[in-house]
Design an enzyme around this catalytic site. Structure first.
Site: not given
Lengths: 210, 210
Positions: A40, A109, A138
């Site tokens: 990520r 997601s 976040k």
């Protein structure tokens, strides 16, 4: 690749890795037996993510552990990852499938039953569902207040896809997520920011196996 | 596609389009005779950029005008764009070439002679060089103080690639950029934020043709 066997899922977070590189953290988590890694690393340049991705690809390939890339289909292709994980406002599943091929893993997601059903209809291979517990990260899409394990159960009931719980999960609270119907749990800082990421991974595995 | 014939180059900027959609601005610029469009639209989600990109692809295809995408190789492939424009910290040129094919256009941002030579060696098809004039736009890569037309001349001398000047350029100051050796000029808000983007494009074309 049998996604239903993914028990522990590492999401990298360069900015919360206690000064270690993402490659170091991934190597430690692999030593701890993590089942899948998602690159990520928000907040670094594409070029840096690409360089990191090439190293992480070598590490995961040597461990025979699948590697996914968050959001970026092009980066996934460039580092020969096994697939991508897409958020609700990312490129559509069909684009990922078209670019990466039928054998690629495409995760989505979802934080509601409706989003889960939509993702299943769109052809997702698994769902990342969260944030399960409240988190101020976040790095977790969706409702950061915590959707709770009831929502995990509702989503797992509504779809035939493997469900990976994400958000605020560590060894202390992972078991109820799996009891609710998740096939596995994703961890970010519970592993990346741990003083010993290998031990943190082992603890998470043990908690899920219970 | 003959890149040396690109005189006026529109870079979209959703956030500085006076409330109009990017598709509206592109349609107006095409009416004004713009030679090439780059979809940039920072600050919107990937999904929104994809939806906008599909519309802009229709418009540019109907006008037989090439369409490039800023940074994102996957988005370029997804909307069937003609190529990408990469910054210094984006994915490498070789990745774009590999994913989009030999016929795709790959542009690279350069603000120094060294960066220009590197990009040429890496296989770039053209260079975006700037910021030519001072700009406070975060949409322009490189030195925002303004590298000046002398740098345009130095870069144009150093490489065999077409050079597109970018940064703070409008009809009033475009001519010296071309006189210095640029084959064309890129405009962002000079077109996107103009009260009449068609007229602004025409004015820019006239300034460059002089």
């Amino acid at each position: 690749m049998n996604i239903t066997e993914w028990r522990t899922y590492l999401v990298t977070a360069a900015e919360r890795s206690a000064g270690r590189s993402t490659a170091e953290v991934v190597a430690a988590a692999l030593d701890g037996g993590v089942d899948v890694v998602q690159l990520r690393d928000k907040g670094v340049s594409d070029r840096e993510r690409y360089e990191t991705g090439l190293r992480v690809r070598e590490l995961t390939a040597a461990a025979a552990v699948p590697l996914l890339v968050n959001d970026r289909i092009d980066l996934a292709a460039a580092i020969d990852a096994d697939g991508v994980h897409l958020g609700q406002s990312d490129l559509p599943v069909a684009v990922a499938r078209d670019r990466l091929g039928e054998s690629a893993v495409v995760g989505v997601s979802a934080s509601t039953v409706d989003q889960a059903r939509e993702a299943e209809a769109a052809g997702a291979d698994y769902l990342g569902v969260g944030a399960v517990y409240g988190t101020d990260s976040k790095d977790v899409s969706g409702d950061r207040d915590g959707i709770g394990t009831e929502r995990i159960a509702a989503v797992a009931d509504a779809v035939d896809l493997p469900v990976v719980g994400i958000g605020g999960i560590d060894a202390s609270n992972a078991a109820p997520v799996v009891e609710a119907g998740a096939t596995g749990v994703a961890a970010l800082s519970a592993i990346t920011a741990a003083s010993d990421p290998t031990a943190a991974t082992e603890a998470l595995r043990a908690a899920v196996a219970e």
